[in-house]
Write a protein that holds these residues in place. Structure first.
Motif, PDB file in Angstrom:
ATOM      1  N   SER A 173       0.861  -1.218   0.028  1.00  0.00           N
ATOM      2  CA  SER A 173       0.049  -0.207   0.073  1.00  0.00           C
ATOM      3  C   SER A 173       0.819   1.344  -0.082  1.00  0.00           C
ATOM      4  N   ARG A 174       2.076   1.148   0.618  1.00  0.00           N
ATOM      5  CA  ARG A 174       2.970   2.440   0.981  1.00  0.00           C
ATOM      6  C   ARG A 174       3.567   2.550  -0.300  1.00  0.00           C
ATOM      7  N   SER A 175       3.681   1.852  -1.226  1.00  0.00           N
ATOM      8  CA  SER A 175       4.465   1.887  -2.526  1.00  0.00           C
ATOM      9  C   SER A 175       3.743   2.089  -3.741  1.00  0.00           C
ATOM     10  N   LEU A 176       2.230   2.119  -3.585  1.00  0.00           N
ATOM     11  CA  LEU A 176       1.356   2.582  -4.641  1.00  0.00           C
ATOM     12  C   LEU A 176       1.204   4.037  -4.739  1.00  0.00           C
ATOM     13  N   ASP A 177       0.809   4.344  -6.095  1.00  0.00           N
ATOM     14  CA  ASP A 177       0.460   5.973  -6.352  1.00  0.00           C
ATOM     15  C   ASP A 177      -0.070   6.711  -5.382  1.00  0.00           C
ATOM     16  N   THR A 178      -1.218   6.061  -4.534  1.00  0.00           N
ATOM     17  CA  THR A 178      -2.057   6.559  -3.578  1.00  0.00           C
ATOM     18  C   THR A 178      -1.480   6.483  -2.169  1.00  0.00           C
ATOM     19  N   ALA A 179      -0.290   6.127  -2.078  1.00  0.00           N
ATOM     20  CA  ALA A 179       0.288   6.038  -0.667  1.00  0.00           C
ATOM     21  C   ALA A 179      -0.178   7.019   0.013  1.00  0.00           C
ATOM     22  N   GLY A 180      -0.612   6.689   1.370  1.00  0.00           N
ATOM     23  CA  GLY A 180      -0.825   7.873   2.457  1.00  0.00           C
ATOM     24  C   GLY A 180      -2.321   8.226   2.181  1.00  0.00           C
ATOM     25  N   LEU A 181      -3.050   7.917   1.290  1.00  0.00           N
ATOM     26  CA  LEU A 181      -4.413   8.110   1.232  1.00  0.00           C
ATOM     27  C   LEU A 181      -5.348   7.234   1.588  1.00  0.00           C
ATOM     28  N   PRO A 182      -6.482   7.632   2.043  1.00  0.00           N
ATOM     29  CA  PRO A 182      -7.386   6.523   2.353  1.00  0.00           C
ATOM     30  C   PRO A 182      -7.967   5.596   1.205  1.00  0.00           C
ATOM     31  N   ASP A 183      -8.260   4.351   1.063  1.00  0.00           N
ATOM     32  CA  ASP A 183      -8.844   3.634   0.165  1.00  0.00           C
ATOM     33  C   ASP A 183     -10.412   4.428  -0.060  1.00  0.00           C
ATOM     34  N   PRO A 184     -10.614   4.449  -1.330  1.00  0.00           N
ATOM     35  CA  PRO A 184     -11.905   4.821  -1.588  1.00  0.00           C
ATOM     36  C   PRO A 184     -13.154   4.086  -0.955  1.00  0.00           C
ATOM     37  N   ASP A 185     -13.989   5.136  -0.264  1.00  0.00           N
ATOM     38  CA  ASP A 185     -15.346   4.316   0.304  1.00  0.00           C
ATOM     39  C   ASP A 185     -16.355   4.003  -0.460  1.00  0.00           C
ATOM     40  N   LEU A 186     -16.308   4.996  -1.717  1.00  0.00           N
ATOM     41  CA  LEU A 186     -17.285   5.022  -2.377  1.00  0.00           C
ATOM     42  C   LEU A 186     -16.796   5.048  -3.981  1.00  0.00           C
ATOM     43  N   LEU A 187     -17.092   4.092  -4.990  1.00  0.00           N
ATOM     44  CA  LEU A 187     -16.623   4.126  -6.315  1.00  0.00           C
ATOM     45  C   LEU A 187     -18.015   4.156  -7.259  1.00  0.00           C
ATOM     46  N   ILE A 188     -18.197   5.353  -7.970  1.00  0.00           N
ATOM     47  CA  ILE A 188     -19.256   5.570  -8.744  1.00  0.00           C
ATOM     48  C   ILE A 188     -18.724   5.318 -10.287  1.00  0.00           C
ATOM     49  N   ARG A 189     -19.582   4.579 -10.834  1.00  0.00           N
ATOM     50  CA  ARG A 189     -19.387   4.426 -12.303  1.00  0.00           C
ATOM     51  C   ARG A 189     -20.631   5.026 -13.132  1.00  0.00           C
ATOM     52  N   THR A 190     -20.656   5.623 -13.781  1.00  0.00           N
ATOM     53  CA  THR A 190     -21.708   6.328 -14.616  1.00  0.00           C
ATOM     54  C   THR A 190     -21.743   5.548 -16.207  1.00  0.00           C
ATOM     55  N   SER A 191     -22.908   5.503 -16.648  1.00  0.00           N
ATOM     56  CA  SER A 191     -23.376   4.697 -18.124  1.00  0.00           C
ATOM     57  C   SER A 191     -23.690   3.481 -17.882  1.00  0.00           C
ATOM     58  N   GLY A 192     -23.751   3.000 -16.611  1.00  0.00           N
ATOM     59  CA  GLY A 192     -24.292   1.605 -16.510  1.00  0.00           C
ATOM     60  C   GLY A 192     -23.550   0.507 -16.568  1.00  0.00           C
ATOM     61  N   GLU A 193     -22.318   0.522 -17.023  1.00  0.00           N
ATOM     62  CA  GLU A 193     -21.494  -0.491 -17.097  1.00  0.00           C
ATOM     63  C   GLU A 193     -20.932  -1.276 -15.864  1.00  0.00           C
ATOM     64  N   MET A 194     -21.104  -2.551 -15.671  1.00  0.00           N
ATOM     65  CA  MET A 194     -20.764  -3.119 -14.393  1.00  0.00           C
ATOM     66  C   MET A 194     -19.374  -3.763 -14.510  1.00  0.00           C
ATOM     67  N   ARG A 195     -18.577  -2.841 -14.697  1.00  0.00           N
ATOM     68  CA  ARG A 195     -17.192  -3.446 -14.581  1.00  0.00           C
ATOM     69  C   ARG A 195     -16.100  -2.342 -13.836  1.00  0.00           C
ATOM     70  N   PHE A 196     -14.966  -2.792 -13.609  1.00  0.00           N
ATOM     71  CA  PHE A 196     -13.938  -1.931 -13.033  1.00  0.00           C
ATOM     72  C   PHE A 196     -12.925  -1.265 -14.142  1.00  0.00           C
ATOM     73  N   SER A 197     -12.965  -2.088 -15.330  1.00  0.00           N
ATOM     74  CA  SER A 197     -11.934  -1.480 -16.156  1.00  0.00           C
ATOM     75  C   SER A 197     -10.373  -1.120 -15.713  1.00  0.00           C
ATOM     76  N   ASN A 198      -9.985  -1.861 -14.782  1.00  0.00           N
ATOM     77  CA  ASN A 198      -8.420  -1.881 -14.474  1.00  0.00           C
ATOM     78  C   ASN A 198      -8.405  -0.559 -13.568  1.00  0.00           C
ATOM     79  N   PHE A 199      -9.468  -0.156 -12.717  1.00  0.00           N
ATOM     80  CA  PHE A 199      -9.249   1.074 -11.920  1.00  0.00           C
ATOM     81  C   PHE A 199      -9.030   0.709 -10.526  1.00  0.00           C
ATOM     82  N   LEU A 200      -7.989   1.104  -9.988  1.00  0.00           N
ATOM     83  CA  LEU A 200      -7.829   1.116  -8.329  1.00  0.00           C
ATOM     84  C   LEU A 200      -8.035  -0.492  -7.777  1.00  0.00           C
ATOM     85  N   LEU A 201      -7.256  -1.442  -8.618  1.00  0.00           N
ATOM     86  CA  LEU A 201      -7.641  -2.655  -8.168  1.00  0.00           C
ATOM     87  C   LEU A 201      -7.371  -3.009  -6.722  1.00  0.00           C
ATOM     88  N   TRP A 202      -6.346  -2.584  -6.410  1.00  0.00           N
ATOM     89  CA  TRP A 202      -5.946  -3.089  -4.951  1.00  0.00           C
ATOM     90  C   TRP A 202      -6.715  -2.035  -3.838  1.00  0.00           C
TER      91      TRP A 202
END
Ligand code: IPE
Ligand code: IPE
Ligand code: MG
Length: 241
Positions: A173-202
């Motif tokens: 976690s400390r070596s990710l680009d997001t080091a020091g930030l809290p993990d997302p509590d909420l992920l919003i995807r618009t346009s109805g697609e039910m996939r993550f498309s390689n976003f913030l997988l960890w």
């Protein structure tokens, strides 16, 4: 009418249970344009209006971090003309929005392989990040040339380069680009697609997912409030009971 609905939903939001970090897969720009008989880039341009509104709404609410998926490592597969238009749009967004970001006390940050962006976009990005570095309000993270798998691999490489023999969750976690930030509590995807498309997988291991059919250029305050209210009705168990 719409403003009254906005106010009504806003009043229902529990300020003590706000998501600290909201991540958004801004999808549907192309479809939005197609529905209107316009070229896809028109949808991307209209998407900037939604970005502007959601950035200020998050700032006003007191959300700590907002991460926007703006360009994925896979988006290079699009026609070169669309990629070029997206890069120009990014550059212009950064130049035009800088005063508003300053005014809203927003601190800009980027994740992804930004070194591979065209030099003019990179310059605009560097300038905006430096100019907003001391702002203490919303942390706005643009995911640019970002891929979740690539980020995890980069993190592992960084750990190995430091001579690590074993890697635990904290070290990664400390070596990710997001080091020091809290993990997302909420992920919003618009346009109805039910996939993550390689976003913030960890980072999304225990994130609450909210998918709306609304296309990104149509996404407004009221849609954000609905997503947050939906989030606040969820029971997060993190594997417990
Ligand atoms: C999201 O909208 C913007 C980017 C990926 C840059 P799309 O361009 O993916 O729009 P659709 O999914 O084709 O409608
Ligand atoms: C995800 O949307 C990437 C961004 C929003 C920047 P895509 O439109 O690229 O995702 P897929 O191709 O539908 O999975
Ligand atoms: Mg899409």
């Amino acid at each position: 009418m719409v403003a009254a609905l906005d106010q009504n939903l806003l009043r229902q939001i529990d300020r003590n249970k706000l998501p600290r970090h909201i991540a958004i897969i801004m999808d549907g720009n192309g479809r939005w344009a197609k529905q209107r008989g316009f070229p896809r880039i028109f949808g991307h341009r209209s998407g900037v209006t939604a970005i502007r509104e959601i950035v200020s709404a998050c700032g006003e609410l007191g959300v700590r971090v907002l991460t926007l998926f703006a360009f994925s490592t896979e988006n290079w597969l699009r026609p070169p003309s669309e990629v070029r238009a997206l890069m120009r749009l990014l550059e212009r967004y950064l130049q035009r929005e800088l005063p508003a970001l300053q005014q809203n006390n927003v601190r800009l940050h980027a994740i992804g392989h930004v070194d591979q962006l065209p030099s003019s976009a990179r310059r605009a990005l560097r300038r905006a990040i430096a100019a907003t570095a001391d702002n203490a309000g919303l942390i706005l993270i643009l995911a640019l040339n970002y891929g979740g798998r690539q980020e995890i691999l980069d993190a592992v490489q960084r750990c190995l380069a430091k001579g690590a023999k074993a890697i635990d969750e904290q070290a990664l976690s400390r070596s990710l680009d997001t080091a020091g930030l809290p993990d997302p509590d909420l992920l919003i995807r618009t346009s109805g697609e039910m996939r993550f498309s390689n976003f913030l997988l960890w980072q999304i291991a225990y994130t609450e997912l909210y998918v709306t059919d609304t296309l990104w250029p149509d996404f407004r305050r009221v849609d954000l409030y609905r997503a947050i209210l939906g989030y606040q009705r969820r029971e997060r168990r993190f594997g417990g009971i």
